[in-house]
Design a protein around this motif. Structure first.
Motif, PDB file in Angstrom:
ATOM      1  N   PHE A   1     -92.109  13.314 -63.490  1.00 18.30           N
ATOM      2  CA  PHE A   1     -91.223  12.168 -63.628  1.00 18.30           C
ATOM      3  C   PHE A   1     -90.778  11.608 -62.290  1.00 18.30           C
ATOM      4  O   PHE A   1     -89.737  11.010 -62.182  1.00 18.30           O
ATOM      5  N   THR A   2     -91.545  11.791 -61.238  1.00 15.56           N
ATOM      6  CA  THR A   2     -91.130  11.253 -59.948  1.00 15.56           C
ATOM      7  C   THR A   2     -91.075   9.739 -59.972  1.00 15.56           C
ATOM      8  O   THR A   2     -90.341   9.135 -59.189  1.00 15.56           O
ATOM      9  N   PHE A   3     -91.822   9.102 -60.891  1.00 10.58           N
ATOM     10  CA  PHE A   3     -91.793   7.648 -60.975  1.00 10.58           C
ATOM     11  C   PHE A   3     -90.410   7.130 -61.316  1.00 10.58           C
ATOM     12  O   PHE A   3     -90.038   6.057 -60.895  1.00 10.58           O
ATOM     13  N   LEU A   4     -89.621   7.909 -62.061  1.00  6.15           N
ATOM     14  CA  LEU A   4     -88.284   7.453 -62.418  1.00  6.15           C
ATOM     15  C   LEU A   4     -87.300   7.602 -61.267  1.00  6.15           C
ATOM     16  O   LEU A   4     -86.303   6.911 -61.208  1.00  6.15           O
ATOM     17  N   ALA A   5     -87.574   8.524 -60.368  1.00  8.37           N
ATOM     18  CA  ALA A   5     -86.652   8.783 -59.277  1.00  8.37           C
ATOM     19  C   ALA A   5     -86.753   7.742 -58.174  1.00  8.37           C
ATOM     20  O   ALA A   5     -85.886   7.652 -57.324  1.00  8.37           O
ATOM     21  N   SER A   6     -87.799   6.974 -58.191  1.00 10.57           N
ATOM     22  CA  SER A   6     -88.038   6.035 -57.117  1.00 10.57           C
ATOM     23  C   SER A   6     -87.464   4.655 -57.440  1.00 10.57           C
ATOM     24  O   SER A   6     -88.010   3.916 -58.246  1.00 10.57           O
ATOM     25  N   ALA A   7     -86.361   4.308 -56.789  1.00 12.70           N
ATOM     26  CA  ALA A   7     -85.768   2.984 -56.979  1.00 12.70           C
ATOM     27  C   ALA A   7     -86.732   1.902 -56.511  1.00 12.70           C
ATOM     28  O   ALA A   7     -86.815   0.831 -57.104  1.00 12.70           O
ATOM     29  N   LEU A   8     -87.481   2.180 -55.446  1.00 16.59           N
ATOM     30  CA  LEU A   8     -88.451   1.216 -54.944  1.00 16.59           C
ATOM     31  C   LEU A   8     -89.532   0.949 -55.996  1.00 16.59           C
ATOM     32  O   LEU A   8     -89.890  -0.192 -56.259  1.00 16.59           O
ATOM     33  N   ALA A   9     -90.019   2.016 -56.638  1.00 20.46           N
ATOM     34  CA  ALA A   9     -91.039   1.841 -57.678  1.00 20.46           C
ATOM     35  C   ALA A   9     -90.480   1.032 -58.838  1.00 20.46           C
ATOM     36  O   ALA A   9     -91.155   0.154 -59.371  1.00 20.46           O
ATOM     37  N   GLN A  10     -89.248   1.297 -59.246  1.00 18.80           N
ATOM     38  CA  GLN A  10     -88.642   0.557 -60.347  1.00 18.80           C
ATOM     39  C   GLN A  10     -88.428  -0.911 -59.962  1.00 18.80           C
ATOM     40  O   GLN A  10     -88.619  -1.794 -60.785  1.00 18.80           O
ATOM     41  N   SER A  11     -88.051  -1.173 -58.719  1.00 14.09           N
ATOM     42  CA  SER A  11     -87.771  -2.549 -58.314  1.00 14.09           C
ATOM     43  C   SER A  11     -89.039  -3.398 -58.274  1.00 14.09           C
ATOM     44  O   SER A  11     -88.964  -4.617 -58.335  1.00 14.09           O
ATOM     45  N   SER A  12     -90.197  -2.759 -58.162  1.00 13.39           N
ATOM     46  CA  SER A  12     -91.444  -3.525 -58.122  1.00 13.39           C
ATOM     47  C   SER A  12     -91.955  -3.869 -59.515  1.00 13.39           C
ATOM     48  O   SER A  12     -92.921  -4.613 -59.645  1.00 13.39           O
ATOM     49  N   LEU A  13     -91.299  -3.354 -60.557  1.00  9.51           N
ATOM     50  CA  LEU A  13     -91.704  -3.631 -61.926  1.00  9.51           C
ATOM     51  C   LEU A  13     -90.928  -4.806 -62.495  1.00  9.51           C
ATOM     52  O   LEU A  13     -89.764  -5.019 -62.150  1.00  9.51           O
ATOM     53  N   THR A  14     -91.546  -5.542 -63.390  1.00 12.24           N
ATOM     54  CA  THR A  14     -90.828  -6.604 -64.101  1.00 12.24           C
ATOM     55  C   THR A  14     -89.848  -5.954 -65.075  1.00 12.24           C
ATOM     56  O   THR A  14     -89.955  -4.758 -65.376  1.00 12.24           O
ATOM     57  N   ALA A  15     -88.914  -6.723 -65.598  1.00 11.68           N
ATOM     58  CA  ALA A  15     -87.961  -6.198 -66.577  1.00 11.68           C
ATOM     59  C   ALA A  15     -88.709  -5.641 -67.785  1.00 11.68           C
ATOM     60  O   ALA A  15     -88.363  -4.569 -68.300  1.00 11.68           O
ATOM     61  N   TRP A  16     -89.740  -6.353 -68.247  1.00 14.12           N
ATOM     62  CA  TRP A  16     -90.512  -5.884 -69.393  1.00 14.12           C
ATOM     63  C   TRP A  16     -91.146  -4.527 -69.086  1.00 14.12           C
ATOM     64  O   TRP A  16     -91.125  -3.622 -69.916  1.00 14.12           O
ATOM     65  N   GLU A  17     -91.712  -4.376 -67.898  1.00 15.00           N
ATOM     66  CA  GLU A  17     -92.336  -3.105 -67.517  1.00 15.00           C
ATOM     67  C   GLU A  17     -91.304  -1.989 -67.397  1.00 15.00           C
ATOM     68  O   GLU A  17     -91.565  -0.847 -67.787  1.00 15.00           O
ATOM     69  N   GLN A  18     -90.126  -2.311 -66.862  1.00 17.13           N
ATOM     70  CA  GLN A  18     -89.065  -1.307 -66.762  1.00 17.13           C
ATOM     71  C   GLN A  18     -88.629  -0.831 -68.147  1.00 17.13           C
ATOM     72  O   GLN A  18     -88.426   0.372 -68.361  1.00 17.13           O
ATOM     73  N   ILE A  19     -88.485  -1.764 -69.081  1.00 11.88           N
ATOM     74  CA  ILE A  19     -88.113  -1.395 -70.451  1.00 11.88           C
ATOM     75  C   ILE A  19     -89.212  -0.549 -71.074  1.00 11.88           C
ATOM     76  O   ILE A  19     -88.936   0.485 -71.705  1.00 11.88           O
ATOM     77  N   HIS A  20     -90.445  -0.952 -70.898  1.00 19.53           N
ATOM     78  CA  HIS A  20     -91.573  -0.192 -71.435  1.00 19.53           C
ATOM     79  C   HIS A  20     -91.578   1.225 -70.864  1.00 19.53           C
ATOM     80  O   HIS A  20     -91.850   2.198 -71.576  1.00 19.53           O
ATOM     81  N   GLN A  21     -91.273   1.360 -69.594  1.00 15.38           N
ATOM     82  CA  GLN A  21     -91.195   2.673 -68.943  1.00 15.38           C
ATOM     83  C   GLN A  21     -90.093   3.524 -69.592  1.00 15.38           C
ATOM     84  O   GLN A  21     -90.283   4.716 -69.845  1.00 15.38           O
ATOM     85  N   THR A  22     -88.950   2.909 -69.870  1.00 14.20           N
ATOM     86  CA  THR A  22     -87.856   3.624 -70.537  1.00 14.20           C
ATOM     87  C   THR A  22     -88.301   4.096 -71.919  1.00 14.20           C
ATOM     88  O   THR A  22     -88.093   5.255 -72.287  1.00 14.20           O
TER      89      THR A  22
END
Length: 162
Positions: A10-31
């Motif tokens: 789950f390191t992808f969730l810990a990275s604020a930089l990785a989350q900021s590069s995603l669209t809102a739709w992608e962030q929701i899908h990740q959640t």
């Protein structure tokens, strides 16, 4: 290889930089996609990456009307104790409101539950349904604030497991 060795980091969730590069739709899908990993690997802390602290969930039956992340996490993990599970998400429609701070989604799921303990060891259940979620954007990212489970077809197997 043991299941515990496959546990995602789950390191992808810990990275604020990785989350900021995603669209809102992608962030929701990740959640949404983090939920099956949290429940299948029985990883209680990961529920914080899925649900808001004041979330409400109705999974029906004994898992109806769960209020707050602690009740949701504890009830769901208790419901899969003694089971090997695999939750699979399918079609997902996400609608984000104009303010960009609220969203709703509908996501198909299939859940496979297999008993690994006691007199029911080897029994299975397959559940078919959908999740209807309301999500909110917070400083920590998108979280489910309300979840409603709806079964879509007759479920299969030993229904006392699910």
């Amino acid at each position: 290889m043991r299941l515990s060795q496959l546990l995602p980091t789950f390191t992808f969730l810990a990275s604020a930089l990785a989350q900021s590069s995603l669209t809102a739709w992608e962030q929701i899908h990740q959640t949404l996609n983090t939920y099956p990993l949290a429940i299948d690997f029985k990883n209680g802390p990961r529920f914080n990456d899925v649900f808001s602290q004041d979330a409400f969930a109705n999974y029906t039956g004994p898992l109806a009307n769960l209020q707050g992340i602690d009740a949701i996490r504890d009830s769901l993990l208790a419901s899969v104790a003694g089971l090997a599970t695999q939750h699979q998400l399918g079609t997902s429609v996400i609608d984000i409101d104009a303010s960009g701070t609220n969203a709703n989604s509908t996501t198909y799921f299939t859940a496979n539950l297999v008993s690994v303990a006691g007199s029911t060891a080897g029994d299975f259940t397959v559940l078919f349904g959908l999740y209807r979620d309301d999500l909110v954007k917070s400083a920590d990212g998108w979280r489910i604030n309300k979840r409603y489970l709806e079964f879509m077809t007759p479920n299969l197997g030993n229904l006392t497991l699910g």
